[in-house]
Scaffold this active site. Structure first.
Site, short mmCIF file in Angstrom:
data_model
loop_
_atom_site.label_atom_id
_atom_site.label_comp_id
_atom_site.label_asym_id
_atom_site.label_seq_id
_atom_site.Cartn_x
_atom_site.Cartn_y
_atom_site.Cartn_z
N GLU A 26 0.84 -1.19 0.00
CA GLU A 26 0.00 0.00 0.00
C GLU A 26 0.88 1.24 0.00
OE1 GLU A 26 -2.84 2.46 3.09
OE2 GLU A 26 -2.88 0.28 3.20
N ARG B 235 0.74 10.47 0.76
CA ARG B 235 1.22 11.47 1.72
C ARG B 235 2.41 12.25 1.17
NH1 ARG B 235 0.98 8.24 7.56
NH2 ARG B 235 -1.22 7.64 7.43
N THR C 196 -4.49 6.21 1.95
CA THR C 196 -4.73 7.59 2.38
C THR C 196 -5.52 8.37 1.32
OG1 THR C 196 -2.51 7.41 3.36
CG2 THR C 196 -3.69 9.45 3.72
N LYS D 51 -11.15 -1.19 6.21
CA LYS D 51 -9.97 -0.82 6.98
C LYS D 51 -10.42 -0.34 8.36
CE LYS D 51 -6.09 2.43 7.11
NZ LYS D 51 -5.18 3.26 6.32
#
Length: 209
Positions: free
Chosen positions: A41, A45, A69, A129
């Site tokens: 993953e 960011r 994210t 998640k």
């Protein structure tokens, strides 16, 4: 859970990667593939996320490379354009659900409570998640959710490391766990990919080796 999701979680540990240097993407993916991971993953960011996903997929076509994210339409579009194999969000909203429903790849929306988990299930997401896992109650919280939310499976991330991963993996409603503890940061900084592979492999559950 679909066949694709089962294959994605063939190794129940998902390295969560923040790529600060794009030149690390390809050798890092190759090192983690050599260590036996089935999915990676890449978090959105840093500005390198989309390009890193493309580089990793080109270098390692037999491993699933997803985008994490995801919090807005711009990141969603960039992740899809990069060819992400799956999408992960830290939380959910009506706008994100609308976007997620337009793609055929696996999506794991982020939840932190029973109410959020039920909402995600109502939108068709049976694998979610759980984030931030430790701050939201940890493995005990997921154990408590297993009874009333028996149709939901979780991929917890956030605060998980080698010291507590077994407690999560022992739960029947946990299909995989995510984190960054399996990355040797000094080896990464030095570009010592053999050392990074060896360290990462040692972090995997013994039953998977």
């Amino acid at each position: 859970m679909t066949q694709t999701t089962r294959q994605l979680f063939d190794c129940p540990l998902v390295p969560v990667l923040t790529i600060d240097a794009l030149e690390h993407a390809q050798p890092l993916a190759e090192a983690l593939q050599a260590a036996g991971f089935s999915a990676l993953e890449v978090t959105f960011r840093t500005p390198h996320a989309a390009a890193a996903i493309q580089a990793m997929k080109q270098a390692c076509p037999n491993i699933y490379v997803g985008a994490g994210t995801i919090t807005n339409a711009e990141q969603f579009d960039a992740a899809c354009y990069a060819g992400s194999d799956f999408l992960v969000s830290p939380g959910t909203s009506s706008n994100l659900f609308a976007l997620f429903n337009t793609v055929d790849i696996p999506v794991f929306p982020g939840v932190a409570s029973a109410s959020e988990a039920i909402t995600a299930l109502e939108h068709g997401y049976g694998v979610q998640k759980f984030f931030p896992a430790e701050a939201a109650g940890g493995s005990q919280a997921l154990k408590a959710l297993a009874g009333p939310l028996s149709k939901i499976s979780f991929m917890p991330t956030g605060g998980i490391d080698a010291s507590n991963m077994d407690a999560y993996l022992a739960l029947p409603n946990v299909v995989a766990i995510g984190g960054s503890w399996m990355i040797d940061k000094s080896a990464l900084a030095q570009g010592d990919w053999a050392k990074l592979t060896q360290f990462a492999q040692q972090q995997r559950p013994q039953s998977q080796l």
